[in-house]
Design a protein around this motif. Structure first.
Motif, mmCIF file in Angstrom:
data_model
loop_
_atom_site.group_PDB
_atom_site.id
_atom_site.type_symbol
_atom_site.label_atom_id
_atom_site.label_comp_id
_atom_site.label_asym_id
_atom_site.label_seq_id
_atom_site.Cartn_x
_atom_site.Cartn_y
_atom_site.Cartn_z
ATOM 1 N N GLN A 1 0.820 -1.215 0.000
ATOM 2 C CA GLN A 1 0.000 0.000 0.000
ATOM 3 C C GLN A 1 0.860 1.274 0.000
ATOM 4 O OE1 GLN A 1 -3.915 -0.072 1.842
ATOM 5 N NE2 GLN A 1 -3.348 -1.899 2.980
ATOM 6 N N LYS A 2 2.051 1.168 -0.545
ATOM 7 C CA LYS A 2 2.905 2.333 -0.728
ATOM 8 C C LYS A 2 2.831 2.788 -2.183
ATOM 9 C CE LYS A 2 6.052 0.970 3.002
ATOM 10 N NZ LYS A 2 7.449 0.597 3.370
ATOM 11 N N PHE A 3 3.573 3.835 -2.511
ATOM 12 C CA PHE A 3 3.440 4.478 -3.811
ATOM 13 C C PHE A 3 4.776 4.459 -4.553
ATOM 14 C CE2 PHE A 3 0.219 6.018 -1.010
ATOM 15 C CZ PHE A 3 -0.928 6.082 -1.784
ATOM 16 N N TYR A 4 4.709 4.096 -5.841
ATOM 17 C CA TYR A 4 5.916 3.968 -6.646
ATOM 18 C C TYR A 4 5.678 4.499 -8.057
ATOM 19 C CZ TYR A 4 7.110 0.631 -2.943
ATOM 20 O OH TYR A 4 7.347 0.038 -1.725
ATOM 21 N N ALA A 5 6.737 5.061 -8.625
ATOM 22 C CA ALA A 5 6.739 5.434 -10.042
ATOM 23 C C ALA A 5 7.430 4.318 -10.810
ATOM 24 C CB ALA A 5 7.459 6.755 -10.248
ATOM 25 N N LEU A 6 6.738 3.765 -11.801
ATOM 26 C CA LEU A 6 7.244 2.600 -12.524
ATOM 27 C C LEU A 6 7.583 2.895 -13.971
ATOM 28 C CD1 LEU A 6 4.585 0.001 -11.293
ATOM 29 C CD2 LEU A 6 6.748 0.620 -10.194
ATOM 30 N N GLY A 7 7.195 4.072 -14.455
ATOM 31 C CA GLY A 7 7.388 4.361 -15.868
ATOM 32 C C GLY A 7 6.412 3.612 -16.752
ATOM 33 N N VAL A 8 5.213 3.352 -16.228
ATOM 34 C CA VAL A 8 4.183 2.650 -17.011
ATOM 35 C C VAL A 8 3.841 3.480 -18.248
ATOM 36 C CG1 VAL A 8 1.791 1.839 -17.007
ATOM 37 C CG2 VAL A 8 3.234 1.521 -14.983
ATOM 38 N N PRO A 9 3.819 2.881 -19.430
ATOM 39 C CA PRO A 9 3.488 3.640 -20.640
ATOM 40 C C PRO A 9 2.105 4.278 -20.534
ATOM 41 C CG PRO A 9 4.337 1.458 -21.190
ATOM 42 C CD PRO A 9 4.108 1.457 -19.715
ATOM 43 N N GLU A 10 1.981 5.509 -20.998
ATOM 44 C CA GLU A 10 0.680 6.165 -20.998
ATOM 45 C C GLU A 10 -0.198 5.546 -22.078
ATOM 46 O OE1 GLU A 10 -0.806 8.593 -19.113
ATOM 47 O OE2 GLU A 10 0.889 8.389 -17.752
ATOM 48 N N ASN A 11 -1.443 5.343 -21.757
ATOM 49 C CA ASN A 11 -2.384 4.797 -22.728
ATOM 50 C C ASN A 11 -2.551 5.782 -23.879
ATOM 51 O OD1 ASN A 11 -4.853 3.860 -24.038
ATOM 52 N ND2 ASN A 11 -5.117 2.565 -22.237
ATOM 53 N N GLU A 12 -2.466 5.287 -25.106
ATOM 54 C CA GLU A 12 -2.480 6.163 -26.274
ATOM 55 C C GLU A 12 -3.804 6.907 -26.460
ATOM 56 O OE1 GLU A 12 -3.835 2.922 -29.711
ATOM 57 O OE2 GLU A 12 -1.786 3.700 -29.697
ATOM 58 N N VAL A 13 -4.870 6.448 -25.792
ATOM 59 C CA VAL A 13 -6.148 7.149 -25.959
ATOM 60 C C VAL A 13 -6.062 8.600 -25.494
ATOM 61 C CG1 VAL A 13 -7.561 5.060 -25.817
ATOM 62 C CG2 VAL A 13 -7.034 6.346 -23.725
ATOM 63 N N PHE A 14 -5.133 8.884 -24.566
ATOM 64 C CA PHE A 14 -4.986 10.249 -24.080
ATOM 65 C C PHE A 14 -4.282 11.144 -25.100
ATOM 66 C CE2 PHE A 14 -5.244 7.774 -20.069
ATOM 67 C CZ PHE A 14 -6.436 8.319 -19.619
ATOM 68 N N GLN A 15 -3.776 10.542 -26.169
ATOM 69 C CA GLN A 15 -3.168 11.310 -27.252
ATOM 70 C C GLN A 15 -4.092 11.423 -28.456
ATOM 71 O OE1 GLN A 15 -0.223 12.803 -26.815
ATOM 72 N NE2 GLN A 15 -0.017 11.880 -24.783
ATOM 73 N N THR A 16 -5.116 10.558 -28.518
ATOM 74 C CA THR A 16 -5.896 10.459 -29.753
ATOM 75 C C THR A 16 -7.387 10.717 -29.610
ATOM 76 O OG1 THR A 16 -6.165 8.063 -29.428
ATOM 77 C CG2 THR A 16 -4.252 8.797 -30.701
ATOM 78 N N GLU A 17 -7.937 10.626 -28.391
ATOM 79 C CA GLU A 17 -9.387 10.697 -28.219
ATOM 80 C C GLU A 17 -9.790 11.932 -27.419
ATOM 81 O OE1 GLU A 17 -11.496 8.681 -29.636
ATOM 82 O OE2 GLU A 17 -9.940 7.372 -30.478
ATOM 83 N N PRO A 18 -10.607 12.821 -27.993
ATOM 84 C CA PRO A 18 -10.955 14.071 -27.314
ATOM 85 C C PRO A 18 -11.585 13.905 -25.934
ATOM 86 C CG PRO A 18 -11.548 14.206 -29.627
ATOM 87 C CD PRO A 18 -11.127 12.789 -29.374
ATOM 88 N N LEU A 19 -12.524 12.953 -25.758
ATOM 89 C CA LEU A 19 -13.176 12.814 -24.458
ATOM 90 C C LEU A 19 -12.171 12.439 -23.368
ATOM 91 C CD1 LEU A 19 -16.634 11.093 -25.125
ATOM 92 C CD2 LEU A 19 -16.185 13.447 -24.410
ATOM 93 N N TYR A 20 -11.225 11.582 -23.707
ATOM 94 C CA TYR A 20 -10.181 11.236 -22.739
ATOM 95 C C TYR A 20 -9.314 12.456 -22.427
ATOM 96 C CZ TYR A 20 -11.193 6.236 -23.380
ATOM 97 O OH TYR A 20 -11.794 5.003 -23.411
ATOM 98 N N GLN A 21 -8.992 13.226 -23.467
ATOM 99 C CA GLN A 21 -8.159 14.408 -23.259
ATOM 100 C C GLN A 21 -8.871 15.453 -22.414
ATOM 101 O OE1 GLN A 21 -7.127 15.564 -27.294
ATOM 102 N NE2 GLN A 21 -5.176 14.481 -27.160
ATOM 103 N N ILE A 22 -10.165 15.590 -22.623
ATOM 104 C CA ILE A 22 -10.943 16.548 -21.823
ATOM 105 C C ILE A 22 -10.861 16.184 -20.343
ATOM 106 C CG2 ILE A 22 -13.291 17.311 -21.282
ATOM 107 C CD1 ILE A 22 -13.857 17.037 -24.346
ATOM 108 N N THR A 23 -11.150 14.916 -20.034
ATOM 109 C CA THR A 23 -11.105 14.484 -18.635
ATOM 110 C C THR A 23 -9.693 14.590 -18.069
ATOM 111 O OG1 THR A 23 -12.972 12.986 -18.945
ATOM 112 C CG2 THR A 23 -11.553 12.578 -17.053
#
Length: 377
Positions: free
Chosen positions: A230-252
């Protein structure tokens, strides 16, 4: 079920339980172990009537904005008590920005959501039901709906002794129900093994357990009965491409940054999820997310905060190469593991042993109808 168990008592009991294999860094991490009894808060005791009420409310779409988004929409039993998608569906007309985590074994978390911004199921319920891109429900309207459902009025009166339903009570009932959605140790191969059935794990799974505690280093973060520190880590998980291509995802994506209080420069150019930083405002916490439990992985794909991986093989490959790109604050625990193909297969086999032999399914309850109130003349 009604026994109140402190987290300190659970931690002390867990510390006495050990698991086979060679642990990393001198056995300094809490070992994997069977789940203890569910901790129950003193201010929300469990009763069969409260649990039944909570189950009904969990399925009831009237606890939401336009009566289309009950809890079960994002936490379906047939989909591992998640929603089966990469990113949660979101409220109609919007799109969410994170993967919908399973509520299986959520009773054991003391930090909920990917950024750990609430600390109890009682607080998680309103955050989801009222969240703008989740349930989007107005609490006063939802409460009034409950008061126009005679069966609910009677059930709330029986459970809480109140003349009219209150939303705080509704959230408490939902939390009580969620505390029953837990793994059954008799159906989990790993738990059966730990409880004395030495035939419960295959030779491959036993090799995988040794890797888990040793060469693969999983135990460093996925430890204890929940298989999560239950601790917090940065893993470098790839960002889902929908945040680059889909307006509704980008809005949120941008709105979430905005409403969490980032600067205009940040939210206008938002291209990644800050995670735990949204809670702490400490730059050292950017890109960090809470360690999820590894229990019930067989039924809870896809994985990671943005649902980027659909199989356990993909997840193991990700860690085997040392995680993702070198984002700020990337955990130093992530290093190339050098696992062979056979070792990766054994590790996946062991991870699957942390799931029940069959998924936890549940039939929906029958929901009561509205009725007009008697009008006094």
């Amino acid at each position: 079920m009604n026994k109140i168990i402190s987290r300190n008592t659970i931690a002390s009991a867990v510390a006495l339980l050990m698991v086979g294999g060679t642990a990393v860094a001198g056995d300094k991490f809490p070992p994997l172990a069977p789940l203890p009894p569910v901790p129950i808060p003193a201010d929300n005791p469990m009763t069969p009537e409260k649990i039944e009420l909570g189950k009904m409310l969990f399925w009831d779409s009237r606890l939401g904005g336009d009566a289309s988004s009950p809890c079960v929409v994002c936490h379906e039993p047939s989909k591992g008590w998640g929603d089966g998608g990469e990113i949660s569906r979101g409220y109609p007309g919007t799109q969410h920005w994170r993967n919908s985590q399973t509520v299986l074994n959520s009773a054991y978390y003391n930090k909920l959501f990917w950024e750990g911004n609430v600390t109890s199921l009682e607080a998680q319920a309103p955050a989801a039901a009222e969240g703008n891109v989740a349930g989007n429900g107005d609490p006063s309207l939802m409460e009034m709906r409950l008061r126009f459902i005679p069966e609910y009025v009677e059930r709330f009166k029986k459970v809480y002794g109140a003349e009219w339903p209150r939303m705080t009570q509704a959230y408490g009932a939902i939390a009580a129900f969620e505390r029953t959605i837990v793994s059954d140790a008799k159906k989990v191969p790993f738990d059966r093994y730990m409880n004395g059935d030495k035939e419960a794990l295959s030779a491959s799974q036993l090799r995988g357990m040794k890797l888990y505690n040793g060469k693969a280093g999983c135990i460093q973060c996925h430890n204890g009965p929940l298989a999560s520190d239950q601790k917090f880590y940065a893993l470098g998980v790839p960002e889902n491409e929908v945040f680059q291509t889909e307006p509704l995802y980008q809005i949120t994506h941008r709105w979430e940054h905005y409403q969490k209080g980032t600067t205009e420069k940040v939210y206008r150019g938002a291209n990644y999820d800050y995670g735990y930083y949204n809670v702490t405002r400490n730059p050292k916490d950017k890109h960090k997310f809470r360690t999820p439990s590894l229990r019930e992985l067989k039924y809870t794909a896809p994985y990671m905060h943005d649902g980027i991986f659909y199989t356990l093989e993909e997840v193991v490959d990700f860690y085997n190469v040392g995680g993702g790109e070198a984002v700020p604050n990337k955990s130093p625990l992530l290093k190339p593991l050098g696992l062979t193909d056979a070792e990766k297969q054994d590790l996946v086999a062991f991870l699957e042993s942390l799931s029940m032999d069959e998924p936890l399914l549940m039939d929906p309850p029958k929901l009561p109808p509205y009725a007009p109130l008697a009008v006094k003349k």
